[in-house]
Design an enzyme around this catalytic site. Structure first.
Site, mmCIF file in Angstrom:
data_model
loop_
_atom_site.group_PDB
_atom_site.id
_atom_site.type_symbol
_atom_site.label_atom_id
_atom_site.label_comp_id
_atom_site.label_asym_id
_atom_site.label_seq_id
_atom_site.Cartn_x
_atom_site.Cartn_y
_atom_site.Cartn_z
ATOM 1 N N ASP A 147 41.869 38.935 36.367
ATOM 2 C CA ASP A 147 41.967 39.487 37.717
ATOM 3 C C ASP A 147 43.395 39.232 38.181
ATOM 4 O O ASP A 147 43.792 38.083 38.355
ATOM 5 C CB ASP A 147 40.963 38.791 38.639
ATOM 6 N N VAL A 148 44.180 40.294 38.374
ATOM 7 C CA VAL A 148 45.593 40.104 38.710
ATOM 8 C C VAL A 148 45.784 39.468 40.083
ATOM 9 O O VAL A 148 46.885 39.015 40.410
ATOM 10 C CB VAL A 148 46.375 41.433 38.633
ATOM 11 N N ASN A 207 49.734 48.059 36.589
ATOM 12 C CA ASN A 207 48.944 49.210 37.009
ATOM 13 C C ASN A 207 47.704 48.842 37.808
ATOM 14 O O ASN A 207 47.225 49.633 38.619
ATOM 15 C CB ASN A 207 48.533 50.010 35.758
ATOM 16 N N TYR A 246 45.634 49.856 51.507
ATOM 17 C CA TYR A 246 46.197 50.459 50.302
ATOM 18 C C TYR A 246 47.648 50.888 50.519
ATOM 19 O O TYR A 246 48.529 50.568 49.717
ATOM 20 C CB TYR A 246 45.355 51.672 49.887
ATOM 21 N N LYS A 249 50.998 49.321 48.683
ATOM 22 C CA LYS A 249 51.821 50.139 47.800
ATOM 23 C C LYS A 249 53.255 50.295 48.341
ATOM 24 O O LYS A 249 54.200 50.429 47.553
ATOM 25 C CB LYS A 249 51.173 51.506 47.586
#
Length: 288
Positions: free
Chosen positions: A65-66, A92, A159, A163
């Site tokens: 789990d990053v 990614n 999100y 990003k």
């Protein structure tokens, strides 16, 4: 081409991540893939074995789990024990996060998407840079940006914020590592028909707004952008063909990145493909 290169690709058990892993293998690289779902990861690794183009190429995998630093520490330790070296990292892995009014959605869910998408990518970059510096060799990092990074995207606060942060983190670390021969870029992959689109449609018109919902329906019907475009770009940025291009946000769909090699000095001597503030004179207005 990526012959003999060793690459780590996160979130590669499905969708774009798996497509990137396929592209890397087809260009001669060995890949280490990770995701949070061990069963799906194991199946993806079996599928990817068929894509190897070189006898010495390898496909290895490890659940991680990053968003958990200990998982990333273990992932890098395992990858280096298997490969002995590292040439490229593709960050990614990511999640959609909550969809809806930013003042009303779960605060915990916003924290989660920031932890995974932004902090997970940043920690991954830190790990990669440490490895590259210790190896005293050139290294390349490719980060995945996404919708909302270059303009406001209402009802997708977590999100879009994560990003946008990935793009700025890319720019900062690219500046900090240019003397080390480490090149770091971000990719805008385009609107693809992945599990995230299914999550968007499931959230419904009320949560995301009529305009965004209609756009998502249209994308679903049209088939969306092929993930192969972003996979080709990721492989280009992981290879020596991309030269010293670094600290840029590059659209897989709109930017003519295939010809970047002949425009390297122009790109790196300007703020092209970066996030910058627009001032009145840039728009032809007289006041300052």
């Amino acid at each position: 081409m990526l012959s003999g290169k060793k690459a780590l690709i996160t979130g590669a058990d499905q969708g774009l991540g798996k497509e990137i892993a396929k592209e890397f293998l087809e260009q001669g690289a060995s890949v280490c893939i990770c995701s949070r779902d061990e069963g799906r990861l194991r199946e993806a690794a079996k599928e990817l074995e068929c894509c190897r183009k070189e006898e010495k190429g390898k496909v290895i995998f490890r659940r991680a789990d990053v968003g958990i630093t200990e998982d990333l520490d273990g992932l890098y330790e395992y990858m280096l024990s298997e490969f002995g070296t590292l040439d490229c990292v593709v960050n990614n892995a990511g999640i959609q996060g909550p969809i809806g009014d930013s003042a009303e959605v779960s605060w915990g869910k916003i924290e989660e998407v920031i932890r995974i998408n932004l902090l997970g990518t940043l920690y991954g970059m830190r790990k990669a840079v440490s490895v590259f510096r210790a190896q005293k060799k050139q290294g390349r990092i490719v980060n995945l940006s996404g919708g909302g990074a270059t303009g406001p995207r209402e009802n997708f606060m977590g999100y879009a914020l994560s990003k946008t942060g990935v793009v700025r983190a890319t720019e900062i670390m690219a500046k900090e590592t240019e003397k080390d021969g480490i090149y770091i870029n971000a990719i805008a992959p385009g609107a693809m028909n992945t599990r995230m689109l299914d999550e968007v449609l499931k959230a419904g018109e009320e949560a995301m707004g009529a305009g965004a919902y209609a756009q998502a329906l249209k994308q679903k019907e049209s088939g969306g952008v092929s993930p192969k475009k972003a996979a080709h770009l990721a492989a280009y940025l992981a290879s020596d063909r991309s030269g010293k291009i670094s600290g840029r946000l590059i659209s897989a769909l709109w930017d003519g990145w295939e010809s970047f090699g002949t425009h390297e000095q122009e790109i790196m001597g300007s703020d092209i493909y970066t996030l910058r503030r627009i001032v009145p004179k840039d728009r032809g207005f007289a006041w300052e």
